[in-house]
Design a protein around this motif. Sequence first.
Motif, mmCIF file in Angstrom:
data_model
loop_
_atom_site.group_PDB
_atom_site.id
_atom_site.type_symbol
_atom_site.label_atom_id
_atom_site.label_comp_id
_atom_site.label_asym_id
_atom_site.label_seq_id
_atom_site.Cartn_x
_atom_site.Cartn_y
_atom_site.Cartn_z
ATOM 1 N N ARG A 62 -7.866 15.105 5.951
ATOM 2 C CA ARG A 62 -7.028 14.099 6.601
ATOM 3 C C ARG A 62 -5.934 13.606 5.656
ATOM 4 N NH1 ARG A 62 -10.871 11.719 8.616
ATOM 5 N NH2 ARG A 62 -11.240 10.030 7.132
ATOM 6 N N ALA A 63 -6.274 13.395 4.398
ATOM 7 C CA ALA A 63 -5.271 12.954 3.424
ATOM 8 C C ALA A 63 -4.245 14.047 3.158
ATOM 9 C CB ALA A 63 -5.955 12.555 2.114
ATOM 10 N N THR A 66 -2.644 14.910 7.409
ATOM 11 C CA THR A 66 -2.109 13.800 8.199
ATOM 12 C C THR A 66 -1.263 12.860 7.371
ATOM 13 O OG1 THR A 66 -4.095 13.932 9.574
ATOM 14 C CG2 THR A 66 -2.743 11.947 9.783
ATOM 15 N N ALA A 67 -1.693 12.581 6.132
ATOM 16 C CA ALA A 67 -0.998 11.593 5.301
ATOM 17 C C ALA A 67 0.106 12.189 4.443
ATOM 18 C CB ALA A 67 -2.021 10.890 4.397
ATOM 19 N N SER A 68 0.412 13.469 4.612
ATOM 20 C CA SER A 68 1.530 14.139 3.912
ATOM 21 C C SER A 68 1.343 14.205 2.399
ATOM 22 C CB SER A 68 2.864 13.431 4.218
ATOM 23 O OG SER A 68 3.136 13.445 5.593
ATOM 24 N N PHE A 235 1.526 5.810 1.248
ATOM 25 C CA PHE A 235 0.157 6.126 1.628
ATOM 26 C C PHE A 235 -0.698 4.862 1.679
ATOM 27 C CE2 PHE A 235 -4.117 7.771 0.663
ATOM 28 C CZ PHE A 235 -4.218 8.741 1.631
ATOM 29 N N GLU A 238 0.179 2.797 4.859
ATOM 30 C CA GLU A 238 -0.203 3.390 6.143
ATOM 31 C C GLU A 238 -1.711 3.473 6.313
ATOM 32 O OE1 GLU A 238 0.731 7.493 8.707
ATOM 33 O OE2 GLU A 238 1.648 7.121 6.750
ATOM 34 N N PHE A 239 -2.418 3.707 5.211
ATOM 35 C CA PHE A 239 -3.868 3.901 5.286
ATOM 36 C C PHE A 239 -4.622 2.812 4.515
ATOM 37 C CE2 PHE A 239 -2.033 7.998 6.137
ATOM 38 C CZ PHE A 239 -2.844 8.540 7.122
ATOM 39 N N THR A 245 -10.007 7.769 3.316
ATOM 40 C CA THR A 245 -8.832 8.630 3.165
ATOM 41 C C THR A 245 -8.015 8.232 1.952
ATOM 42 O OG1 THR A 245 -8.766 8.892 5.568
ATOM 43 C CG2 THR A 245 -6.802 9.515 4.346
ATOM 44 N N GLY A 249 -7.043 10.614 -1.229
ATOM 45 C CA GLY A 249 -5.681 10.798 -1.717
ATOM 46 C C GLY A 249 -5.557 10.513 -3.205
#
Length: 278
Positions: A62-63, A66-68, A235, A238-239, A245, A249
């Motif tokens: 997911r990191a 989804t999180a670029s 990051f 957003e998270f 997540t 990251g």
Amino acid sequence: MSRPESGGRVPGFAAHALLWCYAALAVGPLILVVIGSFRSNADILRQPVGLPDSLGFDNYLRAWQTASISTYFANSIMVTVAAVALCVAVSAMAAYALSRWRFRGRALLAAFFLSGLMIPAKLGLLPVFYMFQSMGLIDTRPGLVLLYAAGGVPFSIFVIMGFVRGLPTELEEAARLDGANEGRLFVSVALPLMRPALAVVTVFQFAPTWNDFFYPLVLMRSDSKYTVPVGLTRFFGEFATDRATLFAGLVIAIAPLVLVFALATKQIIAGLTAGMSR
């Protein structure tokens, strides 16, 4: 005779105890982050400290996707590897020439390079910004590469020069007698002997370049060109509520540093202790 010996053991034990305490304080948060990256977000919110139920990699996927993080990670790899390689190559050639060759102005040129250690790099941001703007290097990865490489040259030359001056010259003299020119002499004889110093310089340039937040924030404009430190700020926002997540990251961000230090530990110790053994 036994009293001084036992008395000497107490300070040694205290020093080791302090070092182990410091190591626990330094490594402890990293271990908690790694463990948290394998836990679910609900589990972390319910019990902040604990072991994961299973070793799943969903948080990392997911990191990464989804999180670029993959984009920021690729940018950091390209910029850091290119900058360190350029810095080490230029510094190795310059340090060898300044240490081995005799020419007029050699001391002045060495002092010019080493004077860069006394000037805080951040003070030159405004001239660098205008120069990059006139050259079209704002918001470009090559601009960051050139900036990081140039900033690491003074320290790298200082380290490599000190190492090269302690190397014996017999192998180089033998290579000259065999007809080797200066280029072949540098590549085939000098570079292998300089490997411990090059490892030290590589690691000590890799870490600050990878972790730098300031220059990418000021010189980059596109989100797709941000490096990991700047990307992590987005990051975090957003998270912020997705702790699992977020931990994944952070682990991805610090993994290259751990890998580089682990692979180069032996060379780093050899380079740092080379002067003591002579």
